[in-house]
Design a protein around this motif. Structure first.
Motif, PDB file in Angstrom:
ATOM      1  N   MET A   1       0.839  -1.164   0.000  1.00 11.21           N
ATOM      2  CA  MET A   1       0.000   0.000   0.000  1.00 11.21           C
ATOM      3  C   MET A   1       0.894   1.240   0.000  1.00 11.21           C
ATOM      4  SD  MET A   1      -2.907   1.073   2.723  1.00 11.21           S
ATOM      5  CE  MET A   1      -4.383   1.195   1.773  1.00 11.21           C
ATOM      6  N   ILE A   2       0.410   2.298  -0.595  1.00 15.02           N
ATOM      7  CA  ILE A   2       1.156   3.546  -0.668  1.00 15.02           C
ATOM      8  C   ILE A   2       0.727   4.455   0.491  1.00 15.02           C
ATOM      9  CG2 ILE A   2       1.694   5.570  -2.080  1.00 15.02           C
ATOM     10  CD1 ILE A   2       2.632   2.915  -3.317  1.00 15.02           C
ATOM     11  N   PHE A   3       1.722   5.066   1.138  1.00 19.04           N
ATOM     12  CA  PHE A   3       1.468   5.988   2.237  1.00 19.04           C
ATOM     13  C   PHE A   3       2.122   7.324   1.939  1.00 19.04           C
ATOM     14  CE2 PHE A   3       1.199   1.805   4.127  1.00 19.04           C
ATOM     15  CZ  PHE A   3       0.070   1.909   4.915  1.00 19.04           C
ATOM     16  N   LYS A   4       1.447   8.387   2.348  1.00 15.39           N
ATOM     17  CA  LYS A   4       2.016   9.725   2.281  1.00 15.39           C
ATOM     18  C   LYS A   4       2.437  10.079   3.693  1.00 15.39           C
ATOM     19  CE  LYS A   4       1.164  14.386   0.575  1.00 15.39           C
ATOM     20  NZ  LYS A   4       0.199  15.260  -0.127  1.00 15.39           N
ATOM     21  N   VAL A   5       3.723  10.341   3.871  1.00 15.44           N
ATOM     22  CA  VAL A   5       4.291  10.616   5.185  1.00 15.44           C
ATOM     23  C   VAL A   5       4.581  12.114   5.285  1.00 15.44           C
ATOM     24  CG1 VAL A   5       6.181  10.110   6.772  1.00 15.44           C
ATOM     25  CG2 VAL A   5       5.337   8.319   5.232  1.00 15.44           C
ATOM     26  N   TYR A   6       3.951  12.766   6.249  1.00 13.50           N
ATOM     27  CA  TYR A   6       4.204  14.179   6.515  1.00 13.50           C
ATOM     28  C   TYR A   6       5.263  14.255   7.610  1.00 13.50           C
ATOM     29  CZ  TYR A   6      -0.197  14.913   4.061  1.00 13.50           C
ATOM     30  OH  TYR A   6      -1.200  14.924   3.120  1.00 13.50           O
TER      31      TYR A   6
END
Length: 70
Positions: A1-6
């Protein structure tokens, strides 16, 4: 799964919204994404957002979309 990490680039200063950056990461789950970032960087992770469906399609159209590999 793709995650956007801030994240913030440093853990030394207090986080400021204006300094928040993001990266995209392919991982099995949020815990794996957090572990990958923490073990390979000095970043202060603020939030990890799972991307799928329309949200993922939208992000992939962005010029800044690039999967990070450690």
């Amino acid at each position: 799964m793709i995650f956007k990490v801030y994240y913030q680039e440093t853990k030394v200063r207090s986080p400021k919204r204006e300094d928040t950056k993001s990266l995209y990461l392919d991982a099995e789950n949020e815990a794996a994404a957090m572990t990958a970032v923490e073990s390979n960087t000095e970043y202060n992770v603020e939030y990890i957002e799972p991307l799928e469906g329309n949200a993922l399609d939208y992000e992939q159209q962005s010029a800044s979309y690039k999967l990070t590999e450690f």
